[in-house]
Design a protein around this motif. Sequence first.
Motif, short mmCIF file in Angstrom:
data_model
loop_
_atom_site.label_atom_id
_atom_site.label_comp_id
_atom_site.label_asym_id
_atom_site.label_seq_id
_atom_site.Cartn_x
_atom_site.Cartn_y
_atom_site.Cartn_z
N VAL A 289 9.57 -0.32 33.32
CA VAL A 289 9.20 -0.79 31.98
C VAL A 289 8.41 0.30 31.28
O VAL A 289 7.46 0.86 31.86
CB VAL A 289 8.36 -2.08 32.07
CG1 VAL A 289 7.93 -2.52 30.66
CG2 VAL A 289 9.12 -3.19 32.77
N GLY A 290 8.81 0.64 30.06
CA GLY A 290 8.08 1.62 29.29
C GLY A 290 8.98 2.44 28.39
O GLY A 290 10.21 2.40 28.50
N GLU A 291 8.37 3.18 27.49
CA GLU A 291 9.13 3.96 26.51
C GLU A 291 9.98 5.05 27.16
O GLU A 291 10.97 5.50 26.57
CB GLU A 291 8.16 4.59 25.50
CG GLU A 291 7.40 3.59 24.64
CD GLU A 291 8.32 2.77 23.75
OE1 GLU A 291 9.29 3.34 23.21
OE2 GLU A 291 8.08 1.54 23.61
N VAL A 292 9.64 5.46 28.39
CA VAL A 292 10.43 6.50 29.04
C VAL A 292 11.86 6.05 29.32
O VAL A 292 12.76 6.88 29.49
CB VAL A 292 9.77 6.92 30.38
CG1 VAL A 292 8.46 7.66 30.14
CG2 VAL A 292 9.56 5.73 31.30
N VAL A 293 12.10 4.74 29.33
CA VAL A 293 13.45 4.23 29.57
C VAL A 293 14.41 4.73 28.49
O VAL A 293 15.61 4.91 28.73
CB VAL A 293 13.45 2.69 29.65
CG1 VAL A 293 14.87 2.13 29.74
CG2 VAL A 293 12.63 2.23 30.86
N LYS A 294 13.88 5.00 27.30
CA LYS A 294 14.73 5.51 26.21
C LYS A 294 15.41 6.83 26.59
O LYS A 294 16.49 7.14 26.10
CB LYS A 294 13.89 5.74 24.95
CG LYS A 294 13.30 4.50 24.32
CD LYS A 294 12.47 4.89 23.11
CE LYS A 294 11.87 3.68 22.41
NZ LYS A 294 11.04 4.08 21.25
N LEU A 295 14.77 7.61 27.45
CA LEU A 295 15.29 8.94 27.79
C LEU A 295 16.55 8.87 28.63
O LEU A 295 17.27 9.87 28.77
CB LEU A 295 14.21 9.74 28.52
CG LEU A 295 12.94 10.01 27.72
CD1 LEU A 295 11.86 10.60 28.61
CD2 LEU A 295 13.25 10.96 26.56
N HIS A 296 16.82 7.70 29.19
CA HIS A 296 18.00 7.57 30.05
C HIS A 296 19.29 7.96 29.33
O HIS A 296 20.18 8.59 29.92
CB HIS A 296 18.11 6.13 30.56
CG HIS A 296 19.47 5.80 31.12
ND1 HIS A 296 19.85 6.14 32.40
CD2 HIS A 296 20.55 5.19 30.56
CE1 HIS A 296 21.08 5.74 32.61
NE2 HIS A 296 21.52 5.17 31.51
N GLN A 297 19.37 7.62 28.06
CA GLN A 297 20.61 7.85 27.32
C GLN A 297 21.00 9.33 27.33
O GLN A 297 22.17 9.68 27.43
CB GLN A 297 20.45 7.36 25.88
CG GLN A 297 21.73 7.49 25.05
CD GLN A 297 21.58 6.85 23.68
OE1 GLN A 297 20.55 6.28 23.36
NE2 GLN A 297 22.62 6.94 22.88
N ASN A 298 20.00 10.22 27.27
CA ASN A 298 20.29 11.65 27.21
C ASN A 298 20.14 12.36 28.55
O ASN A 298 20.71 13.43 28.76
CB ASN A 298 19.35 12.33 26.20
CG ASN A 298 19.62 11.88 24.78
OD1 ASN A 298 20.77 11.62 24.41
ND2 ASN A 298 18.58 11.79 23.98
N LEU A 299 19.41 11.75 29.49
CA LEU A 299 19.09 12.43 30.73
C LEU A 299 19.86 11.93 31.94
O LEU A 299 19.75 12.49 33.03
CB LEU A 299 17.58 12.33 31.02
CG LEU A 299 16.65 12.88 29.94
CD1 LEU A 299 15.20 12.80 30.41
CD2 LEU A 299 17.01 14.32 29.58
#
Length: 478
Positions: free
Chosen positions: A445-455
Amino acid sequence: MEFLPIFYSIKNKPCLVVGGGEVAARKVALLLEAGARVSVVAPQINSTLAELAAQGVIAHWAEPFQSRHLHGQVLVIAATDDQSVNRKVSEDSQQLRIPVNVVDNPDLCTFIMPSIVDRSPLLIAISSGGQSPVLARLLRAQLESIIPVAYGRLAAMAGRFRAYVRQQIAHPDKRRQFWENTLQGRLTELVLAGKDKMAEEYLLQSLKQEKDHFPQGEVYLVGAGPGNPDLLTFRAMRLMQQADVVIYDRLVSPEILNMVRRDAARIYAGKERNRHTLQQESINQLLVRLAQEGKRVLRLKGGDPFIFGRGGEEIETLASHHIPFQVVPGITAASGVAAYAGIPLTHRDYAQSCIFVTGHLKDGTIDLDWPQLARLNQTVVIYMGLLGLSVLCKQLIMHGLPDSTPAAIIQQGTTQKQKIVIGTLRTLPVQTEIEHLTPPTLIIVGEVVKLHQNLAWFEPAQQVPAARIIATNPGPDT
């Protein structure tokens, strides 16, 4: 495993090769090296085979293959460039239940020829099951370069002393430990240096010192990581090959368990919700008892034994009974699974801290420090939270996190069965039910989950890339 790897004695036994070209000649040479009595069937044979036939080393039938040529043979190899002949050799051999190999056609084989590293009497066979012979040969070349030729002399020396050691050390576990300790020590260095006489004297001296001592047991508390065998440490691999018995958890993948020494006893101590094969107290006492019997005990735990693995409880019991133990850290699920999901746990733009929590406590309830968890600019990683996912998400929202906070749940992370569901605190419980996820899972849980799309970088081989992610847009920045 498509083929059973075995070593088959053909010394002084009749074997047949069908074909007369270069490939057939190579197979004949291999059979002769193994001591077989070789016959060749082919209307014409090359100069190499012709010379062997002239010398009486092989028998040659200068005629097309017929079923009668199989009479009395214990092994057959078809090496012609005529597929109809190869097929007939295979079919006729299988009808007579004679092991048959058809070169470069695994579908017609009942056995296959591996690439061989020969350090006789030590042999190493490498096979791809007929799928990639070139890869098998490349691996053989690597092993040839790192395994000294002297290992053959070492194996022969161990063979000469094997019966004598058995007479001196009757206890099987003690005898195995003697050989393992001796072969990993100075004995091998002496043989590699060409000092075989000194090596034999050292072996006898070691045996005299060892035979009157009962082996002392020890426990290896080893973290098996999140599931991918490639993530094991070198030390873990070494101890997995030394253990006499392994006690393993439900989260230890079959691929990792298969890397434990094959003749080690196996005891399952897995825990599932409301279903414990062994209670923790029983596991603790089992470790003590087995070690007191002189066994080397591998306690193999998923992830890291000191992160929600109850490893501390186990070594407390061992220490109180004065049992020697080692602890080998493993890659915990939080770091391993997050990395394979392409979700950094910290990032200077999104999260400056990270918290690990477990989704259920000792009494089965969920009673966490919700205000601490519901802070902005941090990542929350939840172990064992699948069954309580709806409560977790609800409580985090109630204590201040926006319901649009990105959240992910990963099933069987780092393995070829990895499945990722991306959503928000509001949507994730429903998405998880729709996808019928099952343990083991990890929640992030957290804003870092957004990075999944690019990473995201890991593509499980068993899944179509488009089906890898089941996502609901958690916000405009995703």
